[in-house]
Design a protein around this motif. Structure first.
Motif, mmCIF file in Angstrom:
data_model
loop_
_atom_site.group_PDB
_atom_site.id
_atom_site.type_symbol
_atom_site.label_atom_id
_atom_site.label_comp_id
_atom_site.label_asym_id
_atom_site.label_seq_id
_atom_site.Cartn_x
_atom_site.Cartn_y
_atom_site.Cartn_z
ATOM 1 N N VAL A 186 3.661 -27.207 50.491
ATOM 2 C CA VAL A 186 2.674 -26.936 49.437
ATOM 3 C C VAL A 186 2.846 -25.518 48.902
ATOM 4 C CG1 VAL A 186 0.210 -26.644 48.977
ATOM 5 C CG2 VAL A 186 0.999 -28.625 50.275
ATOM 6 N N ALA A 187 3.044 -24.558 49.802
ATOM 7 C CA ALA A 187 3.214 -23.161 49.388
ATOM 8 C C ALA A 187 4.453 -22.990 48.518
ATOM 9 C CB ALA A 187 3.297 -22.258 50.622
ATOM 10 N N ASN A 188 5.542 -23.630 48.887
ATOM 11 C CA ASN A 188 6.768 -23.529 48.101
ATOM 12 C C ASN A 188 6.582 -24.101 46.697
ATOM 13 O OD1 ASN A 188 8.399 -22.256 50.025
ATOM 14 N ND2 ASN A 188 8.968 -24.186 50.993
ATOM 15 N N MET A 189 5.873 -25.215 46.606
ATOM 16 C CA MET A 189 5.613 -25.818 45.300
ATOM 17 C C MET A 189 4.729 -24.896 44.452
ATOM 18 S SD MET A 189 7.236 -28.708 45.317
ATOM 19 C CE MET A 189 6.499 -29.686 44.021
ATOM 20 N N ILE A 190 3.731 -24.294 45.076
ATOM 21 C CA ILE A 190 2.839 -23.378 44.358
ATOM 22 C C ILE A 190 3.622 -22.158 43.879
ATOM 23 C CG2 ILE A 190 0.917 -21.752 44.665
ATOM 24 C CD1 ILE A 190 -0.406 -23.914 46.422
ATOM 25 N N ASN A 191 4.478 -21.606 44.719
ATOM 26 C CA ASN A 191 5.291 -20.452 44.319
ATOM 27 C C ASN A 191 6.159 -20.774 43.112
ATOM 28 O OD1 ASN A 191 4.510 -18.376 46.006
ATOM 29 N ND2 ASN A 191 5.970 -18.890 47.611
ATOM 30 N N TYR A 192 6.727 -21.962 43.121
ATOM 31 C CA TYR A 192 7.583 -22.350 41.997
ATOM 32 C C TYR A 192 6.780 -22.366 40.693
ATOM 33 C CZ TYR A 192 10.688 -25.025 38.988
ATOM 34 O OH TYR A 192 11.477 -25.435 37.942
ATOM 35 N N GLY A 193 5.543 -22.855 40.760
ATOM 36 C CA GLY A 193 4.717 -22.901 39.558
ATOM 37 C C GLY A 193 4.209 -21.535 39.133
ATOM 38 N N THR A 194 3.757 -20.731 40.087
ATOM 39 C CA THR A 194 3.155 -19.428 39.749
ATOM 40 C C THR A 194 4.195 -18.397 39.343
ATOM 41 O OG1 THR A 194 3.176 -18.765 42.089
ATOM 42 C CG2 THR A 194 1.166 -19.805 41.251
ATOM 43 N N ALA A 195 5.468 -18.612 39.695
ATOM 44 C CA ALA A 195 6.525 -17.666 39.311
ATOM 45 C C ALA A 195 6.656 -17.564 37.799
ATOM 46 C CB ALA A 195 7.858 -18.080 39.931
ATOM 47 N N THR A 196 6.194 -18.580 37.075
ATOM 48 C CA THR A 196 6.276 -18.576 35.607
ATOM 49 C C THR A 196 5.019 -17.999 34.958
ATOM 50 O OG1 THR A 196 5.373 -20.830 35.455
ATOM 51 C CG2 THR A 196 7.760 -20.614 35.688
ATOM 52 N N VAL A 197 4.004 -17.687 35.788
ATOM 53 C CA VAL A 197 2.752 -17.135 35.259
ATOM 54 C C VAL A 197 2.846 -15.608 35.339
ATOM 55 C CG1 VAL A 197 0.236 -17.093 35.448
ATOM 56 C CG2 VAL A 197 1.496 -19.170 36.052
ATOM 57 N N ARG A 198 3.246 -14.983 34.256
ATOM 58 C CA ARG A 198 3.438 -13.541 34.237
ATOM 59 C C ARG A 198 2.207 -12.846 33.661
ATOM 60 N NH1 ARG A 198 9.017 -12.539 34.376
ATOM 61 N NH2 ARG A 198 8.363 -10.419 34.897
ATOM 62 N N PRO A 199 1.756 -11.701 34.198
ATOM 63 C CA PRO A 199 2.357 -10.968 35.319
ATOM 64 C C PRO A 199 1.564 -11.114 36.627
ATOM 65 C CG PRO A 199 0.971 -9.492 34.054
ATOM 66 C CD PRO A 199 0.783 -10.867 33.459
ATOM 67 N N TRP A 200 0.653 -12.093 36.682
ATOM 68 C CA TRP A 200 -0.237 -12.151 37.856
ATOM 69 C C TRP A 200 -0.122 -13.465 38.625
ATOM 70 C CZ3 TRP A 200 -3.387 -16.213 36.524
ATOM 71 C CH2 TRP A 200 -3.586 -16.431 35.165
ATOM 72 N N GLY A 201 0.995 -14.157 38.501
ATOM 73 C CA GLY A 201 1.174 -15.406 39.241
ATOM 74 C C GLY A 201 1.120 -15.219 40.742
ATOM 75 N N TRP A 202 1.588 -14.040 41.206
ATOM 76 C CA TRP A 202 1.555 -13.774 42.652
ATOM 77 C C TRP A 202 0.129 -13.748 43.189
ATOM 78 C CZ3 TRP A 202 -1.046 -9.391 44.216
ATOM 79 C CH2 TRP A 202 -1.278 -8.414 43.242
ATOM 80 N N ARG A 203 -0.836 -13.353 42.351
ATOM 81 C CA ARG A 203 -2.240 -13.338 42.810
ATOM 82 C C ARG A 203 -2.731 -14.764 43.080
ATOM 83 N NH1 ARG A 203 -4.605 -8.356 42.316
ATOM 84 N NH2 ARG A 203 -3.651 -6.904 40.846
ATOM 85 N N ILE A 204 -2.294 -15.698 42.248
ATOM 86 C CA ILE A 204 -2.678 -17.094 42.467
ATOM 87 C C ILE A 204 -2.105 -17.595 43.791
ATOM 88 C CG2 ILE A 204 -2.507 -19.452 41.570
ATOM 89 C CD1 ILE A 204 -2.244 -18.276 38.769
ATOM 90 N N SER A 205 -0.827 -17.301 44.030
ATOM 91 C CA SER A 205 -0.177 -17.737 45.268
ATOM 92 C C SER A 205 -0.909 -17.200 46.493
ATOM 93 C CB SER A 205 1.284 -17.275 45.294
ATOM 94 O OG SER A 205 2.062 -17.974 44.360
ATOM 95 N N LEU A 206 -1.209 -15.895 46.478
ATOM 96 C CA LEU A 206 -1.871 -15.287 47.634
ATOM 97 C C LEU A 206 -3.320 -15.762 47.753
ATOM 98 C CD1 LEU A 206 -0.510 -11.603 47.448
ATOM 99 C CD2 LEU A 206 0.265 -13.482 48.913
#
Length: 516
Positions: A186-206
């Motif tokens: 699940v985490a890997n799938m979420i990372n793949y999606g949030t990597a395209t959300v610039r510049p705060w996709g990492w906040r969604i993942s965490l």
């Protein structure tokens, strides 16, 4: 065969245990096993977030600059930065320290409070990380995540082993590892999606780490305590009533007597960490140290690192990371299911030993191919890339039905009640210590060893397989409070473990509380 053990347990009363698998036990174990989601989610999310450019620019700008300056020949060293690895591995040191506090809480107040506290701590840590505006806030959140993992990993495997009937203990305990693998996917799938959300996709993942933490906390509110813990803390009537409920029968006298005797021994021990050093506990202590140590030296981290590179070589291009996560993650989950359905039928030893051969050969093959066909100016052909991906899947499957789940199952089932919480804390702390060591040193090792890292881990797999063959007895279908008899029948450990208990508590008549 050296180290084998076939039971009915000599001197025990396993054949007198009655009961069946009840829906109540299954549901309780599913809820408890969800504690593995937080650990799996963190494993899966960390690698993706620390490779996101926006995250690196915010907190580790030197890493981002260094990464962009490297040539293709330096791909092995792209993320070799001690500050970045310290951020990742700080969770494991926090979990290591927290596991000792969890031991006290688990023994004094029960397994359920540790599960609740672990979920709450992880939830707060996820919120801090998602809202982080500086490195201090990020590290504090990471420490709280570690506390959650330390409490969860200490309490959940114990809870599952104590709630499960002996003949289904392996399958129910491995649900913890299944939850870890699902969390990773699940985490890997979420990372793949949030990597395209610039510049705060990492906040969604965490921040989404709070979802499994909330599941663990809310689910924990509805969990019963284990009969073992209730009886250990003097609640004999409640313990007997719960035992009858989870076994689906009123005829639980033999198991209840064993629990009462185990609790008498446990209550006679004031200092479990001192007691665990005694000669009668030597086999369990050695296994509690070596099993998590070996688990971290199987080389699973090396495999997971290389997977995106190899998938890209086949032609998946920019989607390499997604396909890597989906394929290896799916193999991981399916193979863990294989373990659930076979561990109580075939036993622990056969899974360890078969997987040892499979992992050793897989890593040797991968190391040879990468050494000869990849690196520097050499491109890996599609034919060889396909072969290596197949071998990777073979490797991941063998880990997923052996050292992955059994690395948690075996330590949680081998200790007597008086040292069980302390023993699980040692298992968790050793696991976290060497996870920290591997996380802190892996990128530097990869930079220097290159393809040779696979041969390094293959050698360790050979060592751990020999240890299992000679020194790990079979524990399938053995009641958890009768486990002492396993050591007394083993060709080596019987020379160390006393043939008779010396605790005064066992001289007292057994107490049987009959329900009305």
């Amino acid at each position: 065969m050296a180290g084998s053990a076939s039971f009915s347990v000599g001197g025990g009363r396993a054949d007198l245990y009655e009961g069946r698998m009840t829906l109540f036990v299954v549901l309780a174990c599913i809820v408890a096993a969800s504690g593995g989601l937080i650990f799996g989610y963190d494993i899966g999310i960390s690698g993706g977030v620390t490779s996101m450019d926006d995250f690196l620019e915010n907190f580790f700008p030197t890493v981002e600059h260094h990464k962009n300056q490297l040539t293709r020949n330096q791909d092995y060293c792209k993320y070799n930065n001690q500050a970045l690895t310290t951020f990742t591995s700080s969770l494991y040191i926090s979990a290591l320290i927290a596991s000792f506090g969890a031991s006290f809480v688990t023994r004094r107040y029960g397994r359920r409070p540790s599960i609740l506290f672990g979920g709450l701590s992880f939830l707060v840590g996820a919120a801090l990380n998602a809202a982080a505006v500086n490195l201090s806030m990020l590290i504090l959140g990471r420490i709280l995540l570690g506390v959650g993992v330390g409490f969860g990993n200490q309490a959940v495997p114990l809870y599952l082993s104590e709630m499960a009937p002996a003949k289904f203990r392996g399958a129910l305990n491995i649900m913890f590892q299944l939850a870890i693998t699902i969390g990773i996917v699940v985490a890997n799938m979420i990372n793949y999606g949030t990597a395209t959300v610039r510049p705060w996709g990492w906040r969604i993942s965490l921040g989404l780490a709070g979802v499994p933490a909330l599941l663990m906390f809310v689910g924990g509110l509805f969990l019963p305590e284990t009969p073992n813990s209730l009886i250990e803390r003097g609640n004999l009537d409640k313990g007997r009533a719960l035992l009858e409920k989870i076994r689906g029968t009123k005829t639980v006298d033999a198991e209840f007597e064993d629990l009462v005797q185990a609790s008498e021994k446990a209550n006679a021990v004031k200092y479990p960490f001192r007691n665990i050093l005694e000669k009668r506990n030597r086999p369990q202590l050695i296994l509690a140290i070596l099993i998590p140590f070996f688990q971290q030296l199987t080389g699973i981290n090396a495999i997971m690192f290389y997977a995106p590179v190899l998938f890209k070589s086949i032609g998946f291009g920019g989607n390499a990371s997604l396909y890597s996560a989906v394929i290896t993650g799916a193999v991981n989950v399916v193979a863990t299911l294989v373990s659930i359905f076979t561990v109580d039928k075939w036993g622990r030893r056969i899974l360890f030993l078969e997987a040892g051969v499979q992992m050793f050969l897989s890593q040797v093959v991968i190391g040879i191919i990468l050494g000869e066909k990849f690196g520097g100016a050499k491109e890996l052909s599609k034919g060889f890339a396909v072969l290596v991906v197949i071998v990777i899947c073979i490797y991941v499957s063998s880990f997923a039905w052996s050292w992955g789940p059994l690395g948690w199952l075996v330590p949680s089932e081998i200790f007597p009640l008086e040292t069980r919480s302390a023993g699980q804390s040692i298992t968790v702390s050793v696991n976290m210590l060497f996870t920290f060591v591997i996380a802190q040193s892996f990128l530097a090792m990869l930079c220097h060893f290159q393809y040779g890292i696979f041969l390094f881990f293959a050698a360790w797999v050979a060592v751990m397989s020999l240890f299992v063959y000679f020194f790990l007895p079979e524990t399938k279908n053995v009641p958890i409070e009768e486990m002492i008899n396993v050591w007394r029948q083993h060709w080596f450990w019987k020379q160390i473990v006393p043939a008779v208990d010396t605790y005064a508590a066992v001289q007292r008549p057994s107490v049987v509380v009959h329900s009305q």
